[in-house]
Write a protein that holds these residues in place. Structure first.
Motif, PDB file in Angstrom:
ATOM      1  N   UNK A  51       0.810  -0.787  -0.094  1.00  0.00           N
ATOM      2  CA  UNK A  51      -0.020   0.070  -0.288  1.00  0.00           C
ATOM      3  C   UNK A  51       0.817   1.537  -0.043  1.00  0.00           C
ATOM      4  N   UNK A  52       2.068   1.535   0.915  1.00  0.00           N
ATOM      5  CA  UNK A  52       2.811   2.038   0.664  1.00  0.00           C
ATOM      6  C   UNK A  52       3.520   2.717  -0.362  1.00  0.00           C
ATOM      7  N   UNK A  53       3.736   1.280  -1.203  1.00  0.00           N
ATOM      8  CA  UNK A  53       4.615   1.392  -2.259  1.00  0.00           C
ATOM      9  C   UNK A  53       3.388   1.880  -3.245  1.00  0.00           C
ATOM     10  N   UNK A  54       2.406   1.172  -3.447  1.00  0.00           N
ATOM     11  CA  UNK A  54       1.294   2.909  -4.216  1.00  0.00           C
ATOM     12  C   UNK A  54       1.296   3.778  -4.189  1.00  0.00           C
ATOM     13  N   UNK A  55       0.629   4.189  -2.793  1.00  0.00           N
ATOM     14  CA  UNK A  55       0.900   5.703  -2.691  1.00  0.00           C
ATOM     15  C   UNK A  55       1.886   6.061  -2.693  1.00  0.00           C
TER      16      UNK A  55
END
Length: 171
Positions: A51-55
């Motif tokens: 999720x943080x990579x996507x953000x």
């Protein structure tokens, strides 16, 4: 032909500049959807998740984007929409040499919809970011930006020649 492609993109609601959207594969696209996968194996990295990579990728891709850019998950029906460009961000931690862990990153574009959907065989150049006790966020963002720059026309910037050679006879 490229002018027609740029006009067609503008006609579907996006507001691209004529210089940033000359790639005809973007004709008719109204949004960019990002899905991501992060695997760390035995390495513990609580600050980095799928999720943080996507953000991070979303924040970089959205800068100057002529259309909506958002993160989603596999199974989202919008991934099959002909008006969606899909970016798959994949990162994993690997140790190519003992004591030298690296975060390996690649991004591919895939469009599922359309009259003749074309498979995406290749994506951006794979990149490696050194990992010590954690990931250097600045270096990770640089790798993401470089990868997205190979895929997103609005992030493509002309290369600046830092050492210009003076031309004779030209003022």
């Amino acid at each position: 032909m490229f002018a027609v492609a740029g006009a067609a993109v503008a006609a579907v609601g996006a507001a691209p500049s004529s210089t940033s959207m000359r790639d005809p594969t973007w004709v008719g696209k109204r949004q960019v959807l990002i899905v991501s996968q992060f695997t760390s194996g035995q390495t513990v990295m609580p600050e980095l998740t799928s999720e943080s990579l996507c953000a991070r990728a979303q924040a970089i891709a959205a800068a100057g984007a002529p259309m909506k850019v958002s993160c989603t998950r596999l199974g989202d029906p919008a991934l099959l929409d002909t008006h969606s460009a899909v970016l798959a961000v994949q990162a994993s931690v690997s140790e190519p040499a003992p004591g030298n862990p690296m975060l390996l990153l690649t991004i591919r574009r895939g469009d599922q919809g359309g009259i003749e959907p074309a498979p995406s065989y290749f994506g951006s150049t794979p990149r490696a970011v050194a990992v010590t006790n954690s990931v250097d966020n600045q270096k990770l963002d640089e790798a993401i930006r470089a990868s997205l720059g190979e895929l997103l026309p609005w992030l493509n910037q002309p290369t600046v020649n830092l050492n210009p050679v003076p031309r004779r006879g030209v003022d």
